[in-house]
Scaffold this motif. Structure first.
Motif, PDB file in Angstrom:
ATOM      1  N   PHE A   1       0.803  -1.209   0.000  1.00 64.72           N
ATOM      2  CA  PHE A   1       0.000   0.000   0.000  1.00 64.72           C
ATOM      3  C   PHE A   1       0.847   1.275   0.000  1.00 64.72           C
ATOM      4  CE2 PHE A   1      -2.952  -2.941   2.444  1.00 64.72           C
ATOM      5  CZ  PHE A   1      -3.647  -3.319   1.294  1.00 64.72           C
ATOM      6  N   THR A   2       1.972   1.250   0.705  1.00 65.18           N
ATOM      7  CA  THR A   2       2.816   2.445   0.784  1.00 65.18           C
ATOM      8  C   THR A   2       3.295   2.866  -0.597  1.00 65.18           C
ATOM      9  OG1 THR A   2       3.557   1.952   3.025  1.00 65.18           O
ATOM     10  CG2 THR A   2       4.958   3.395   1.710  1.00 65.18           C
ATOM     11  N   GLN A   3       3.881   1.951  -1.345  1.00 66.70           N
ATOM     12  CA  GLN A   3       4.372   2.270  -2.683  1.00 66.70           C
ATOM     13  C   GLN A   3       3.221   2.548  -3.642  1.00 66.70           C
ATOM     14  OE1 GLN A   3       7.541  -0.193  -4.130  1.00 66.70           O
ATOM     15  NE2 GLN A   3       7.144   0.295  -6.274  1.00 66.70           N
ATOM     16  N   ALA A   4       2.128   1.806  -3.493  1.00 67.78           N
ATOM     17  CA  ALA A   4       0.981   1.991  -4.384  1.00 67.78           C
ATOM     18  C   ALA A   4       0.411   3.398  -4.273  1.00 67.78           C
ATOM     19  CB  ALA A   4      -0.096   0.965  -4.066  1.00 67.78           C
ATOM     20  N   LEU A   5       0.387   3.954  -3.062  1.00 67.45           N
ATOM     21  CA  LEU A   5      -0.181   5.287  -2.865  1.00 67.45           C
ATOM     22  C   LEU A   5       0.824   6.391  -3.114  1.00 67.45           C
ATOM     23  CD1 LEU A   5      -2.446   7.187  -1.934  1.00 67.45           C
ATOM     24  CD2 LEU A   5      -1.692   6.811   0.424  1.00 67.45           C
ATOM     25  N   PHE A   6       1.983   6.319  -2.495  1.00 64.94           N
ATOM     26  CA  PHE A   6       2.912   7.438  -2.491  1.00 64.94           C
ATOM     27  C   PHE A   6       3.882   7.468  -3.670  1.00 64.94           C
ATOM     28  CE2 PHE A   6       1.955   6.954   2.125  1.00 64.94           C
ATOM     29  CZ  PHE A   6       1.300   8.167   2.278  1.00 64.94           C
ATOM     30  N   VAL A   7       4.047   6.352  -4.365  1.00 64.12           N
ATOM     31  CA  VAL A   7       5.007   6.301  -5.477  1.00 64.12           C
ATOM     32  C   VAL A   7       4.318   6.021  -6.806  1.00 64.12           C
ATOM     33  CG1 VAL A   7       7.093   5.198  -6.381  1.00 64.12           C
ATOM     34  CG2 VAL A   7       6.825   5.510  -3.905  1.00 64.12           C
ATOM     35  N   ASP A   8       3.524   4.968  -6.846  1.00 62.14           N
ATOM     36  CA  ASP A   8       2.930   4.527  -8.108  1.00 62.14           C
ATOM     37  C   ASP A   8       1.507   5.030  -8.310  1.00 62.14           C
ATOM     38  OD1 ASP A   8       5.270   3.082  -8.481  1.00 62.14           O
ATOM     39  OD2 ASP A   8       4.456   1.290  -7.500  1.00 62.14           O
ATOM     40  N   GLY A   9       0.995   5.831  -7.378  1.00 66.00           N
ATOM     41  CA  GLY A   9      -0.423   6.157  -7.406  1.00 66.00           C
ATOM     42  C   GLY A   9      -0.829   7.335  -8.250  1.00 66.00           C
ATOM     43  N   ALA A  10       0.115   8.052  -8.860  1.00 67.93           N
ATOM     44  CA  ALA A  10      -0.235   9.280  -9.590  1.00 67.93           C
ATOM     45  C   ALA A  10      -1.280   9.027 -10.674  1.00 67.93           C
ATOM     46  CB  ALA A  10       1.014   9.910 -10.196  1.00 67.93           C
ATOM     47  N   GLY A  11      -1.056   8.007 -11.487  1.00 66.68           N
ATOM     48  CA  GLY A  11      -1.982   7.731 -12.588  1.00 66.68           C
ATOM     49  C   GLY A  11      -3.389   7.427 -12.101  1.00 66.68           C
ATOM     50  N   THR A  12      -3.499   6.589 -11.083  1.00 70.81           N
ATOM     51  CA  THR A  12      -4.817   6.211 -10.548  1.00 70.81           C
ATOM     52  C   THR A  12      -5.500   7.407  -9.898  1.00 70.81           C
ATOM     53  OG1 THR A  12      -4.062   3.954 -10.147  1.00 70.81           O
ATOM     54  CG2 THR A  12      -6.016   4.675  -8.955  1.00 70.81           C
TER      55      THR A  12
ATOM     56  N   MET B   1       7.494  12.043  -6.716  1.00 63.64           N
ATOM     57  CA  MET B   1       8.326  10.847  -6.588  1.00 63.64           C
ATOM     58  C   MET B   1       8.872  10.374  -7.933  1.00 63.64           C
ATOM     59  SD  MET B   1       8.849  10.065  -3.478  1.00 63.64           S
ATOM     60  CE  MET B   1       9.548   8.413  -3.675  1.00 63.64           C
ATOM     61  N   GLY B   2       8.477  11.040  -8.998  1.00 69.55           N
ATOM     62  CA  GLY B   2       9.043  10.747 -10.315  1.00 69.55           C
ATOM     63  C   GLY B   2      10.055  11.785 -10.752  1.00 69.55           C
ATOM     64  N   ILE B   3      10.360  12.743  -9.867  1.00 71.36           N
ATOM     65  CA  ILE B   3      11.290  13.830 -10.185  1.00 71.36           C
ATOM     66  C   ILE B   3      12.622  13.595  -9.486  1.00 71.36           C
ATOM     67  CG2 ILE B   3      11.747  16.306  -9.935  1.00 71.36           C
ATOM     68  CD1 ILE B   3       8.727  16.762 -10.083  1.00 71.36           C
ATOM     69  N   ASP B   4      13.685  13.695 -10.248  1.00 71.65           N
ATOM     70  CA  ASP B   4      15.042  13.552  -9.706  1.00 71.65           C
ATOM     71  C   ASP B   4      15.814  14.822 -10.019  1.00 71.65           C
ATOM     72  OD1 ASP B   4      17.599  12.903  -8.966  1.00 71.65           O
ATOM     73  OD2 ASP B   4      17.725  11.055 -10.136  1.00 71.65           O
ATOM     74  N   PHE B   5      16.175  15.577  -8.978  1.00 71.02           N
ATOM     75  CA  PHE B   5      16.888  16.828  -9.189  1.00 71.02           C
ATOM     76  C   PHE B   5      18.253  16.601  -9.841  1.00 71.02           C
ATOM     77  CE2 PHE B   5      14.165  18.524  -5.615  1.00 71.02           C
ATOM     78  CZ  PHE B   5      13.443  19.371  -6.434  1.00 71.02           C
ATOM     79  N   GLY B   6      18.745  15.365  -9.792  1.00 71.17           N
ATOM     80  CA  GLY B   6      20.008  15.040 -10.439  1.00 71.17           C
ATOM     81  C   GLY B   6      19.952  15.233 -11.942  1.00 71.17           C
ATOM     82  N   LYS B   7      18.738  15.171 -12.509  1.00 70.66           N
ATOM     83  CA  LYS B   7      18.587  15.360 -13.958  1.00 70.66           C
ATOM     84  C   LYS B   7      18.954  16.779 -14.378  1.00 70.66           C
ATOM     85  CE  LYS B   7      17.125  11.237 -15.054  1.00 70.66           C
ATOM     86  NZ  LYS B   7      17.948  10.342 -15.899  1.00 70.66           N
ATOM     87  N   ILE B   8      18.774  17.739 -13.471  1.00 70.81           N
ATOM     88  CA  ILE B   8      19.151  19.112 -13.784  1.00 70.81           C
ATOM     89  C   ILE B   8      20.659  19.209 -13.976  1.00 70.81           C
ATOM     90  CG2 ILE B   8      19.280  21.458 -12.857  1.00 70.81           C
ATOM     91  CD1 ILE B   8      16.612  21.051 -11.559  1.00 70.81           C
ATOM     92  N   ILE B   9      21.399  18.538 -13.089  1.00 70.04           N
ATOM     93  CA  ILE B   9      22.864  18.536 -13.191  1.00 70.04           C
ATOM     94  C   ILE B   9      23.300  17.825 -14.462  1.00 70.04           C
ATOM     95  CG2 ILE B   9      24.994  17.767 -12.092  1.00 70.04           C
ATOM     96  CD1 ILE B   9      23.531  17.976  -9.399  1.00 70.04           C
ATOM     97  N   GLU B  10      22.654  16.688 -14.732  1.00 66.61           N
ATOM     98  CA  GLU B  10      23.008  15.899 -15.911  1.00 66.61           C
ATOM     99  C   GLU B  10      22.739  16.659 -17.201  1.00 66.61           C
ATOM    100  OE1 GLU B  10      21.912  11.539 -17.900  1.00 66.61           O
ATOM    101  OE2 GLU B  10      21.071  12.117 -15.957  1.00 66.61           O
ATOM    102  N   GLY B  11      21.628  17.387 -17.239  1.00 67.58           N
ATOM    103  CA  GLY B  11      21.265  18.126 -18.446  1.00 67.58           C
ATOM    104  C   GLY B  11      22.055  19.405 -18.619  1.00 67.58           C
TER     105      GLY B  11
END
Length: 333
Positions: free
Chosen positions: A38-49, A213-223
């Motif tokens: 339930f934890t991952q389903a709600l807080f990580v994977d739940g955006a679409g639902t 939870m789908g955002i990684d600030f590391g992508k700013i450095i990489e880009g």
């Protein structure tokens, strides 16, 4: 503790604060909530639902008399977003150096970032500052997901032949269906409309956290700085264009500005373009990280930009969304 009151004092706080908290958490400890069940389903994977449920609740508030307004808003946003993105992409082609870059940016990255928008961010913003017709406009905005409109722009420029199969009718219907189901329920039964209305605002902080939870600030450095520049340009240019387009129609301009973002699925667009035309292969990898950086940058910057615009309207005596709700009711009467 006055958590709700504190969040409401922050422009877009119900969306911005959960999103940023989740993005920070995902950057420094990405596996902390990825523990399954339930934890991952709600807080990580739940955006679409959660977004789908939000759309169903929103659909229930749509009176059939307002459908035309919603489609008009969606078509306007879709057109403005594409025209602006395609125009800047074309400008980049004209001004690009021998390495195929302009200001360090790959033209296909500009088109991919500027013509594609983050539907979750749009819904979160109009969920707080918009009305039912603003939210329902998303049913048409789903058309700019993926590489389809980027390919159309490149085809018009003569850069490549148009490639079939990049637009999925099934995917479009899949976005539209929750809104349609809600609209049917709400128009058949006023009690169902009132019941589902309670879900609209309550869901915003929850799907905003899942989006974060789908955002990684590391992508700013990489880009690199070029990717950040692309994100800033996407928010300020396409967001401002949407703002003034809606203002011209006497619609809620904040809903127009809410399209000033880059969707996460746009990251895959440069690779799709390169697969269709090998001439783009040399810049595909660079374009991919630039679009990724734009995705993260716009996710952070757009809520701040919208907050600035809301404060600007409030100083002029405009209260959102009530003042523009009255306008929409006059339009559809």
């Amino acid at each position: 503790m006055k958590i709700k009151a504190t969040l409401e004092r922050i422009p877009g706080g119900m969306m911005v604060v959960p999103l940023l908290l989740a993005a920070i958490l995902n950057t420094v400890a990405p596996d902390l909530l990825r523990i399954g069940n339930f934890t991952q389903a709600l807080f990580v994977d739940g955006a679409g639902t959660l977004i789908a449920l939000f759309l169903l609740c929103t659909g229930a508030q749509i009176n059939l008399k307002t459908v035309g307004v919603s489609l008009g808003k969606g078509a306007t946003l879709l057109t403005v977003k594409w025209v602006v993105g395609a125009a800047f992409g074309l400008l980049a082609y004209f001004l690009a150096g021998e390495n195929g870059l302009w200001l360090g940016l790959a033209p296909i990255a500009i088109i991919a970032a500027m013509t594609n928008s983050n539907g979750g961010l749009y819904i979160a913003i109009v969920g707080q500052y918009g009305n039912k017709t603003d939210r329902a406009a998303y049913s048409l905005l789903a058309l700019n997901d993926g590489p389809f409109f980027t390919m159309v722009a490149l085809s018009i420029f003569g850069a490549m032949g148009f490639v079939d199969g990049l637009f999925s009718l099934t995917s479009f219907i899949a976005v539209l269906l929750p809104i349609a189901v809600g609209m049917v329920l709400g128009n058949l039964d006023e009690d169902m409309r009132s019941f589902l209305d309670q879900g609209s605002s309550m869901l915003i902080p929850f799907f905003a956290f899942a989006l974060g939870m789908g955002i990684d600030f590391g992508k700013i450095i990489e880009g690199g700085l070029s990717g950040v520049l692309l994100g800033v340009a996407t928010t300020l240019i396409t967001g401002t264009a949407g703002y003034y387009a809606f203002k011209a129609f006497k619609w809620n301009p904040i809903a127009g500005a809410a399209e000033g973002s880059t969707a996460g699925n746009a990251v895959a667009t440069p690779a799709a373009i390169a697969a269709a035309n090998a001439s783009f292969a040399s810049v595909a990898d660079l374009a991919t990280v630039q679009v990724a950086a734009s995705t993260v940058t716009t996710a952070v910057l757009l809520p701040i930009f919208v907050g600035f615009l809301v404060k600007r309207l409030e100083r002029k005596g405009v209260q959102l969304p009530e003042d523009y709700q009255e306008i929409n009711e006059k339009v559809t009467a």
